[in-house]
Design a protein around this motif. Sequence first.
Motif, PDB file in Angstrom:
ATOM      1  N   ARG A 281      -4.574  42.373  25.878  1.00  0.00           N
ATOM      2  CA  ARG A 281      -3.650  42.992  26.816  1.00  0.00           C
ATOM      3  C   ARG A 281      -4.227  42.939  28.225  1.00  0.00           C
ATOM      4  O   ARG A 281      -5.433  42.795  28.406  1.00  0.00           O
ATOM      5  N   ASP A 282      -3.344  43.102  29.185  1.00  0.00           N
ATOM      6  CA  ASP A 282      -3.781  43.048  30.580  1.00  0.00           C
ATOM      7  C   ASP A 282      -4.689  44.221  30.922  1.00  0.00           C
ATOM      8  O   ASP A 282      -4.544  45.320  30.397  1.00  0.00           O
ATOM      9  N   SER A 283      -5.619  43.959  31.833  1.00  0.00           N
ATOM     10  CA  SER A 283      -6.545  44.994  32.267  1.00  0.00           C
ATOM     11  C   SER A 283      -5.903  45.936  33.283  1.00  0.00           C
ATOM     12  O   SER A 283      -6.355  47.053  33.478  1.00  0.00           O
ATOM     13  N   HIS A 284      -4.849  45.440  33.974  1.00  0.00           N
ATOM     14  CA  HIS A 284      -4.173  46.186  35.042  1.00  0.00           C
ATOM     15  C   HIS A 284      -5.100  46.461  36.229  1.00  0.00           C
ATOM     16  O   HIS A 284      -4.838  47.360  37.024  1.00  0.00           O
TER      17      HIS A 284
ATOM     18  N   ASP B 207       1.347  37.660  33.770  1.00  0.00           N
ATOM     19  CA  ASP B 207       1.836  36.709  34.765  1.00  0.00           C
ATOM     20  C   ASP B 207       2.202  35.382  34.106  1.00  0.00           C
ATOM     21  O   ASP B 207       3.180  34.732  34.488  1.00  0.00           O
TER      22      ASP B 207
ATOM     23  N   GLN C 135      -3.618  38.307  35.288  1.00  0.00           N
ATOM     24  CA  GLN C 135      -3.066  38.990  34.131  1.00  0.00           C
ATOM     25  C   GLN C 135      -2.369  38.014  33.191  1.00  0.00           C
ATOM     26  O   GLN C 135      -1.700  37.068  33.641  1.00  0.00           O
TER      27      GLN C 135
ATOM     28  N   ARG D  30      -7.429  41.275  39.299  1.00  0.00           N
ATOM     29  CA  ARG D  30      -7.734  40.409  38.163  1.00  0.00           C
ATOM     30  C   ARG D  30      -6.471  39.710  37.655  1.00  0.00           C
ATOM     31  O   ARG D  30      -5.428  40.335  37.501  1.00  0.00           O
TER      32      ARG D  30
END
Length: 396
Positions: free
Chosen positions: A70-73, A82, A79, A77
């Motif tokens: 999963r994305d780090s948010h 995207d 993603q 960084r």
Amino acid sequence: MPEITTGQMIRLQRERRGMSTTALATQSGCTPRHIELIEHGKRTPSLTLLREIAKVLGVRTAVLLGETPRDSHEPSRPQIGDIERALFTCRSASPDIEPPDAEQLAERVAAARNAWFTSTRRYSILMAALPSLIIDAETLVLDRAPASHRVATDAYVLARAVLKHLRRVDLAHLAADRAMRFAEESADPLMIAWAYWNLGQSMLADDMHQIAYDVARRAIEQLEPHVGDGDERHLKALGALHLLAAVGEARAGDDDAARERVRGPAARLAERVGDSSGGYDQAFFGPTNVAIHMACIETDTGHPDAVLHIADDIDLRRIPSVERRATHLADVARACEDLGDDAASLLHLLRIERESPEELDHKLLLREMVRSLARRARPSWAPEVRHLAERHEIPI
């Protein structure tokens, strides 16, 4: 969210089915103690055993590899989201956007591919680059020119490779399908061959070994008539397809046929092209990569002694691909662990970190090797493995 380990996923799936460790071990071909060690994070299952466990539990191997990344948010960084948005919304872009130039996009794809194969920051670079490459490739093919379809094929072949290593097998299948479609539109036999190879790699990543073999065999039949009038690029593509077929055969249970294919047609083609890196070559086909694939097949068939014997004669400096080097070093580290040589396994994990530090951030089985090594480390090298875990935020 805490990182879900393969051992925890195996236990979860086993308990959901009301299955004992003894029953799982008996059907998977190992001991109950080995299953217990895996579930408690003290041993890392080989891919061969992991596939058997998945088969017994009735799930894909990918399910046992833990949570989908999963994305780090973190704002700065790149993603995964995207890339998802680019894949699923690329065709809804405004038609007023000026289409990209095919030659310029080809240069951008080539630069991204070079970063993927050579950069120590290859994951970060490609996660940032892929969204715009995908959107521009889809815009470019609206002109229906063969050159545009070739560039789009190239972009999606690269996307599939990156998404596979990010453990997004679902998105990798989508990229492989689009690469195949655009390659067929290009009517270029070489691009079609590489698209088939790319599709077969996607099948292998999702346990569809027989399908991968069938894809490779069909592609070989289609490419062979063009090799005589072709050049080194066609020989390399044909060789890469033979290696794909061999891995498919090995994972489908036909070990002897796999070894015969690698030692026969693949090795003969490799002798003709050598380890040169010139020309369009997605697989860095040559004698070194043939040897790496032989070690891979011995890994898949559960022969760690043979892996180390083959590895002794492989000079990784002869292959420019970081991905190929890191993948081979992971096989050797795995073989050392299987043979009880934990210090040697750690040495090869440290070599992977030098070659491509981000591998240990994204490859779950490598992270689990580090974790299990740390839990049984001897005092003489325990600080090294603990520091390795800390550098990559691997919980022990």
